[in-house]
Motif scaffolding. Structure first.
Motif, short mmCIF file in Angstrom:
data_model
loop_
_atom_site.label_atom_id
_atom_site.label_comp_id
_atom_site.label_asym_id
_atom_site.label_seq_id
_atom_site.Cartn_x
_atom_site.Cartn_y
_atom_site.Cartn_z
N HIS A 1 0.81 -1.22 0.00
CA HIS A 1 0.00 0.00 0.00
C HIS A 1 0.84 1.27 0.00
CE1 HIS A 1 -3.00 -2.87 2.04
NE2 HIS A 1 -3.42 -2.66 0.81
N GLN B 1 -8.57 -2.64 11.20
CA GLN B 1 -8.30 -2.65 9.77
C GLN B 1 -7.26 -1.63 9.35
OE1 GLN B 1 -9.66 -4.97 7.74
NE2 GLN B 1 -10.57 -5.79 9.60
N ASP B 2 -6.85 -0.75 10.26
CA ASP B 2 -5.84 0.25 9.93
C ASP B 2 -4.46 -0.41 9.85
OD1 ASP B 2 -7.91 1.99 10.04
OD2 ASP B 2 -7.11 3.23 11.66
N ALA C 1 -2.41 3.88 7.05
CA ALA C 1 -3.61 3.61 6.26
C ALA C 1 -4.81 3.62 7.20
CB ALA C 1 -3.51 2.27 5.54
N TRP C 2 -5.66 4.60 7.02
CA TRP C 2 -6.84 4.77 7.85
C TRP C 2 -8.05 4.22 7.09
CZ3 TRP C 2 -9.64 10.09 8.54
CH2 TRP C 2 -10.73 9.93 9.39
N ASN C 3 -8.60 3.12 7.57
CA ASN C 3 -9.76 2.50 6.94
C ASN C 3 -11.02 3.23 7.44
OD1 ASN C 3 -10.76 0.19 5.25
ND2 ASN C 3 -11.85 -0.30 7.16
N GLN D 1 -15.37 0.62 4.73
CA GLN D 1 -14.90 -0.49 3.90
C GLN D 1 -14.61 -0.03 2.49
OE1 GLN D 1 -16.81 -4.37 4.01
NE2 GLN D 1 -17.91 -3.82 5.87
N SER E 1 -10.49 4.44 2.04
CA SER E 1 -9.29 4.47 2.87
C SER E 1 -8.49 5.72 2.55
CB SER E 1 -8.42 3.23 2.65
OG SER E 1 -7.86 3.23 1.35
N ARG F 1 -4.56 7.36 3.18
CA ARG F 1 -3.21 6.96 3.59
C ARG F 1 -2.26 8.15 3.52
NH1 ARG F 1 -4.59 2.66 0.25
NH2 ARG F 1 -3.13 3.25 -1.40
#
Length: 441
Positions: free
Chosen positions: A174, A349-350, A402-404, A407, A410, A412
């Motif tokens: 990512h 999820q981050d 990476a900030w989710n 869903q 995102s 980043r």
């Protein structure tokens, strides 16, 4: 679509989502439970998936600002983006064709690249601080292939148009810096190895020796027209230069009691397209040409699972790529990266990532530049016709979070440090701030 118009459309939507309460109904538009920003359309999208029809629209934007250093030291900012419109068909569900599927994807790239300000225009960056920039800001048919399996999918054949990097030398990553992205060999041999979004006529055969071990070989027709800005839908092989033949052996284990996922790849490639041999340069031309070849090794392994949950924890990525010294501008590259997913219990999820890439210039290429300056009678760097003699390596570093947000969304933010941009030691190291946003509609 101009970058200003895109920004004016996208950022208000992002801010609406970031500041909105979490009271949306499940699978409704903008819901945190939906994989799509526009929702499940009363369950119709899920119903289509169950029937074997899956389509998606994805938007990725990358912004970068030069905070210090570089060739042009004044603070500048650049914005680039990519649209992808894809359809995947499960033909086993739709037509009863065993282990068969079809993929079609059209992409569109827009914007500008900050790397052009960071490096000397005569000695461009060997990487890019915005990985979705490049290969022409234009529309392309990026995927159009059929894949089918035989003997319970022990053999797998793929035919059509695709990019080399989606099947060979790829990793999950990512990072915004191009050198740390997927399609590892193509980052340093872009004249032979075509990554996303440039497709070619191709064929790929894979043998699944065990559920964890495979070997595969492919051929990809090489044609300069594929890379031209106006040839995104050009399918002729009239100007074919040859074929790229990659071979890869892979092992994808799940190790230990926590089933930690791994991705180990050994590969090599041969290109029948001929290129100039650098040490044969004399009097303004190459005296000899040769085919290209190279090899690579990739290790990607989760090191441990946080509280025995292998969806969270620390992962390591290593890569080594080597290219021939006769025709390749870069002869070897290395990357190393650490990523931690689910560092905070409230944000499972981050992800946070730290990576470094080294891109080394072929000494034969450096000597060719010296000879060209000598033949032109140019000695001063202040001469307009002087060619910077690049040597050694460019180093690219990146730290991102990476900030989710949802869903389907995102963000980043990242910080990058580019040492010796373009492998030109006369250019100051650059410190870059960036942000990536990815939306699935």
């Amino acid at each position: 679509m101009h970058k200003v118009k895109i920004a004016s459309l996208i950022w208000p939507g992002i801010m609406l989502v970031v500041t909105a309460p979490n009271g949306f109904a499940a699978a409704s538009p903008f819901s945190s439970d939906s994989p799509w920003m526009l929702g499940d359309w009363n369950g119709q999208r899920t119903a289509l998936q169950q029937q074997g029809i899956d389509f998606n629209v994805n938007y990725v934007m990358e912004s970068a600002a030069n905070l210090a250093g570089g060739y042009q030291s004044a603070t500048t900012a650049r914005y680039t983006d990519q649209w992808a419109f894809g359809t995947h068909l499960d033909l086993q569900k739709l037509l009863g064709w065993q282990d068969t599927d079809f993929q079609a994807t059209v992409t569109d790239r827009n914007g500008q690249n900050l790397s052009e300000q960071i490096a000397n225009p005569k000695a461009p960056m060997l990487s890019s601080v915005q990985e979705v920039y490049g290969r022409g800001q234009t529309w392309r048919l990026t995927q159009f292939w059929l894949r089918t399996g035989f003997s319970d999918d022990r053999f797998n054949l793929k035919l059509g148009r695709a990019t080399v990097g989606e099947d060979f030398g790829t990793i999950e990553t990512h990072f915004q810096n191009l050198a740390l992205g997927p399609g590892v060999p193509g980052k340093s041999r872009s004249d032979r190895w075509m990554n996303w979004p440039v497709s070619q006529w191709m064929g790929r055969l894979q043998l699944n020796i065990t559920p964890d071990v495979y070997v595969k070989v492919g051929f990809y027709n090489q044609n300069d027209d594929n890379d031209n800005r106006g040839s995104g839908f050009h399918f002729s092989v009239k100007h074919s230069d040859g074929n790229l033949i990659p071979l890869e052996i892979g092992w994808q284990p799940k190790l230990g009691a926590d089933a930690l996922p791994g991705n180990y790849r050994l590969g090599a490639y041969y290109s029948s397209a001929r290129g100039g041999v650098y040490h044969s340069w004399q009097h303004g031309e190459y005296g000899d040409t040769a085919h290209g070849y190279g090899a690579y090794a990739i290790v990607q392994q989760q090191l441990f699972a946080w509280q025995h949950d292998n969806h969270r924890g620390l992962s390591l990525t290593l890569s080594q790529v080597m290219h021939d010294k006769r025709t390749s501008k870069l002869d070897d590259t290395q990357t190393v990266a650490l990523t931690w997913k689910g560092l905070f219990a409230a944000r499972p999820q981050d992800e946070i990532g730290l990576g470094m890439a080294r891109l080394h210039v072929n000494a034969a290429y450096s000597r060719m530049l010296e000879r060209e300056n000598e033949e032109n009678g140019v000695q001063s760097v202040n001469d307009a016709t002087y060619l910077p003699v690049i040597r050694g390596a460019e180093y690219d570093y990146e730290l991102y979070y990476a900030w989710n947000v949802r869903q389907w969304l995102s963000l980043r933010p990242n910080l990058q440090y580019v040492a010796a941009p373009g492998a030109d030691s006369s250019v100051k190291d650059a410190f870059v701030g960036g942000i990536t946003a990815s939306l699935t509609f």
